[in-house]
Scaffold this motif. Structure first.
Motif: not given
Length: 399
Positions: A326, A328, A330, A373, A375
């Motif tokens: 994963t 991500r 931000d 964000r 993701e």
């Protein structure tokens, strides 16, 4: 034109004429030989030879008018026998025409004309020899021979159709692979160009602003521009080499992947975007496609943050799991959506395509508390041995 000369421009016409010529020679020669053992038949003369040649000559047009050619050959043979000329290979042109019609897909018309011709020959035999019974044995032999020829023609037709389907499927697969490769190259160019050009733009602005007041800092900005432009040129050369199909040996620059993530973050920090990296789970070797996709997603996300978030910081989080990775990213900027989402650009759509091509997903959008964000969930095979055995598997590590 050169290719046509090299392959022989005469090859097509020659193939069209050779078969009819061979049929004509074999039919005439074979019939003259067979006439020697048929003393009661009408002697062969010019009209007989002309009728024998009509069917063979019609074969020149067998590919354009297969059913018509078959009808002409059958009529010529019927008229020839009706005039009491001797038997021989007079049906050869008709058989060749029937085979050509069946193989080319005109099966119904070929079988209809052949059936009518066969019935006409039986009627002709009854008219010529009214006192003799119908030669069932001979007719059965003709039918058996005809059935064998039809079976061979059907097998050949099915084989040609199968080969044509396989060829079309192969061409379609090649076109699809070409489209996928062009799409991949377009995504790589977009991500690489956007990243490096954005860095060059920022560093050029810094250099111009500090040229008089802080020459040393301006020098550092120019050095960063030189480095980033060099990286960009190397990536463009590699991409152009792929497009040209030129294999100049193995690439000298490292392939874009997680191993180059620290350099990517350093470039963004030098361009004024503070970035933190958090790794959750034990790092392990990833499949090359997943490794490159993860790098490009982080690269494009940070590029968008520099372009659209305004004064902001960014946080990159990599979470390793047994069944996937994963990614991500931000930022704490204004949180507006990147223009690529609404104006037809290829930033966010390109990242979604990368994730989707691997069977993963990607979501992107503003956060409730501000910022933006991105993701991505990238599935991977079962976990391979960890690269960092001493690293905890669940506690985060900040860089």
């Amino acid at each position: 034109m050169r290719a046509a000369v090299r392959n022989g421009w005469w090859a097509g016409p020659l193939r069209t004429v050779v078969l009819p010529l061979a049929v004509a020679v074999f039919t005439v020669a074979g019939t003259f030989r067979a006439a020697q053992i048929q003393p009661f038949a009408r002697p062969l003369d010019a009209p007989a030879v002309a009728l024998l040649l009509v069917g063979a000559a019609a074969l020149v047009l067998r590919r354009r008018y297969p059913a018509v050619v078959l009808g002409v050959a059958a009529c010529a043979a019927w008229v020839y026998l009706a005039l009491d000329y001797p038997y021989g290979p007079v049906f050869l042109a008709g058989l060749v025409a029937m085979c050509s019609a069946v193989v080319s897909g005109h099966r119904r018309s070929a079988y209809a004309v052949t059936g009518v011709a066969f019935a006409g020959l039986l009627v002709l035999h009854l008219v010529r020899f009214p006192d003799q019974p119908l030669p069932l044995f001979g007719a059965g032999g003709w039918l058996s021979s005809l059935a064998i020829v039809v079976a061979v023609c059907e097998w050949w037709r099915a084989r040609r159709e199968r080969l044509a389907q396989e060829r079309l499927a192969q061409e379609e697969a090649e076109r699809r692979r070409g489209s996928e490769e062009r799409l991949r190259i377009a995504r790589d160019l977009h991500d690489s160009l956007g990243h490096h050009v954005s860095l060059i733009n920022v560093q050029a602005g810094v250099a111009l602003h500090l040229m008089d007041d802080d020459p040393e800092q301006a020098r550092s900005a120019l050095a960063a521009i030189k480095k980033s432009s060099g990286e960009l040129l190397r990536e463009m050369r590699a991409t152009l080499g792929v497009l040209r199909g030129v294999d100049e040996g193995p690439p000298r620059a490292p392939v874009a992947g997680i191993a180059r993530l620290d350099d990517l973050l350093a470039e963004n920090r030098s361009a004024g975007l503070p970035v933190e990296l958090e790794v959750v789970g034990a790092r392990r070797e990833l499949p090359p496609s997943v490794d490159q996709a993860a790098y490009r997603i982080v690269q494009e996300s940070l590029t968008n943050a520099r372009k659209h978030a305004g004064p902001a910081g960014a946080h990159v989080r990599l979470c390793y799991a047994d069944d996937g990775l994963t990614v991500r990213v931000d930022d704490d900027g204004r949180g507006t959506a990147a223009p690529a989402e609404s104006s037809g650009g290829s930033g966010l759509p390109g990242m979604r395509e990368r994730a989707g091509a691997l069977g993963g997903t990607l979501t992107a959008g503003p956060q409730a508390g501000g910022g933006f964000r991105v993701e991505a969930r990238l599935p991977t095979p079962a976990a391979s041995p960890a690269l960092e055995h001493g690293e905890p598997s669940i506690s985060p590590r900040r860089v």
